[in-house]
Design an enzyme around this catalytic site. Structure first.
Site, PDB file in Angstrom:
ATOM      1  N   THR A  61       7.496  44.894  66.664  1.00  0.00           N
ATOM      2  CA  THR A  61       6.322  45.393  65.949  1.00  0.00           C
ATOM      3  C   THR A  61       5.067  44.581  66.263  1.00  0.00           C
ATOM      4  OG1 THR A  61       5.366  45.508  63.720  1.00  0.00           O
ATOM      5  CG2 THR A  61       7.191  44.004  63.992  1.00  0.00           C
ATOM      6  N   ASP A  62       3.915  45.226  66.133  1.00  0.00           N
ATOM      7  CA  ASP A  62       2.638  44.509  66.287  1.00  0.00           C
ATOM      8  C   ASP A  62       2.434  43.462  65.184  1.00  0.00           C
ATOM      9  OD1 ASP A  62       2.118  46.257  64.151  1.00  0.00           O
ATOM     10  OD2 ASP A  62       0.218  46.998  64.947  1.00  0.00           O
ATOM     11  N   GLU A  63       3.229  43.574  64.098  1.00  0.00           N
ATOM     12  CA  GLU A  63       3.020  42.650  62.971  1.00  0.00           C
ATOM     13  C   GLU A  63       3.359  41.214  63.331  1.00  0.00           C
ATOM     14  OE1 GLU A  63       4.091  44.075  59.160  1.00  0.00           O
ATOM     15  OE2 GLU A  63       3.853  46.161  59.772  1.00  0.00           O
TER      16      GLU A  63
ATOM     17  N   TYR B 138       9.224  39.969  56.566  1.00  0.00           N
ATOM     18  CA  TYR B 138       9.574  41.004  57.552  1.00  0.00           C
ATOM     19  C   TYR B 138       9.069  40.629  58.936  1.00  0.00           C
ATOM     20  CZ  TYR B 138       8.941  45.184  60.396  1.00  0.00           C
ATOM     21  OH  TYR B 138       8.917  46.065  61.450  1.00  0.00           O
TER      22      TYR B 138
ATOM     23  N   LYS C  68      11.081  39.584  62.404  1.00  0.00           N
ATOM     24  CA  LYS C  68      10.957  40.309  63.678  1.00  0.00           C
ATOM     25  C   LYS C  68      10.514  39.349  64.785  1.00  0.00           C
ATOM     26  CE  LYS C  68      11.506  44.201  64.275  1.00  0.00           C
ATOM     27  NZ  LYS C  68      12.713  45.054  64.503  1.00  0.00           N
TER      28      LYS C  68
END
Ligand code: NAD
Ligand code: TYD
Length: 349
Positions: free
Chosen positions: A123-125, A148, A152
């Site tokens: 994810t970009d997060e 989260y 990741k």
């Protein structure tokens, strides 16, 4: 070619399976999924009897079962995760366990079974806030904010360690916020759509000016397949949409599409540690594979709203008892529920 897809009963995984069965008529899919609260076989109703789709119920944290499911597969596409930032704040343990330990067991099995390609969906997060401007490229620093996104980022690093240490032919995609059919309504867009359909308030965290880079799930599926087939092993690829839009503007678009009044917008207490802005630079994927997002936001939103409208049975099943309990706790009693978290911001109107 046989592909193991983990998390194929979730939002992006189920969209990917529908897409792959149509796009690659000679490939077959083993779909390995625990069926957590977010996993739903109704997402796969039309392919449950498909001759090239086999469903196996199992946990990615079960090393023996993972290995058995992977046997005979040439490639792995790993979607399975606890994927919701808010839940990761309220209850981080399952998020860390599935996202880190589960990825580890898959990597071990992939190494032992010598799979040809292992694609880890991230994810970009992992890049954290990009304020007030700029975009994240694949070599930008990892600065995750939530349990989260930290889990990741940790799983990405595990994957890269297996590339370096064991020469595992693994790749990573980091996509921006996806939207489209079959998305569980704990996430922003389906929550806005389902509440608007019911004539209920649309809860906007804080000032609603947080920005996300919206990507239709079909564009992500095409990007993932491009990376699986043409990406360079050991590489990371960003997959971002055209549009960076703030949450208030997105909620207003939904209200307009459903012919509902802006009066339904309701500012509520902000998410602790809330990232203000994500924006991805996807030029590497574009240059290396020719991929680009095909679905404009206007069209994608219109199609998504129509899909939710046309699937009241799916929605009714998903908005079941456990979702209602979650919603009541964190939305109807939000201030009380959030006061449990140190650093929780003051409510902003
Ligand atoms: P989702 O929550 O809709 O689906 C996750 C699926 O994984 C579910 O079917 C669930 O049953 C399964 N699962 C959960 N824990 C499991 C376990 N221990 N063992 C086996 N299966 C398990 O998530 P999603 O939105 O489809 O996201 C899929 C992947 O894409 C995730 O890895 C997520 O981090 C990543 N991602 C999502 C987005 C997004 O906008 N949704 C953006 C970027 C990256
Ligand atoms: P979300 O769908 O949870 O994705 P992420 O946080 O992983 O980007 O949330 C998208 C944005 O919408 C994020 O800025 C938080 C915000 N949001 C709300 O304002 N209200 C809500 O009820 C939810 C679920 C999210």
């Amino acid at each position: 070619m046989k592909v193991l897809v983990t998390g194929g009963a979730g939002f992006i995984g189920s969209n990917f399976i529908h897409f792959l069965l149509a796009a690659r008529p000679r490939w077959s899919v083993v779909n390995y999924d625990k069926l957590s609260y977010a996993g739903n076989l109704a997402n796969l109703a039309s392919v449950m009897k498909h001759p090239r789709h086999t469903f196996v119920r199992g946990d990615v944290c079960d090393a023996v079962a993972v290995s058995a499911a992977m046997r005979g597969c040439a490639a792995v596409v790993h979607f399975a995760a606890e994927s919701h930032v808010d839940r990761s704040i309220y209850e981080p343990a399952p998020v860390v366990h599935t996202n880190l330990t589960g990825t580890f067991h898959l990597l071990q099995a992939a190494r032992e079974l010598k799979v040809d390609r292992f694609l880890h969906v991230s994810t970009d997060e992992v890049y954290g806030d990009l304020e007030p401007s700029g975009t994240a490229a694949e070599d930008s620093p990892l600065r995750p904010s939530s349990p989260y996104s930290a889990s990741k980022a940790g799983s990405d690093l595990l994957v890269l360690s297996f590339v370096r240490t064991y020469a595992l032919p693994a790749l990573i995609t980091r996509s921006s916020n996806n939207y489209g059919p079959y998305q569980f309504p704990e996430k922003f867009l389906p929550l806005m759509i389902t509440n608007a359909l019911a004539g209920e308030a649309l809860p906007i965290y804080g000032d609603g000016r947080q920005q996300r880079n919206w990507l239709h799930v079909e564009d992500n599926c095409r990007g993932i397949l491009a990376v699986l087939e043409d990406g360079r092993p050991g590489s990371v690829y960003n997959i971002g949409g055209h549009d960076v839009e703030d949450n208030l503007a997105m909620a207003r678009r939904i209200l307009r599409l459903l012919d509902k009044p802006d009066a339904l917008l309701r500012h509520v207490a902000d998410r602790p540690g809330h990232d203000r802005r994500y924006a991805l630079d996807s030029s590497k994927l574009r240059t290396e594979t020719g991929w680009s997002p095909q679905i404009p936001l206007d069209e994608g939103l219109e199609r998504t709203v129509a899909w939710y409208r046309e699937h009241p049975g799916w929605l009714a099943q998903v908005l079941d008892g456990s979702y209602k309990i979650y919603y009541a706790k964190y939305y109807e009693n939000r201030d009380a529920a959030l006061s449990a978290f140190a650093g929780a911001p003051e409510r902003k109107e």
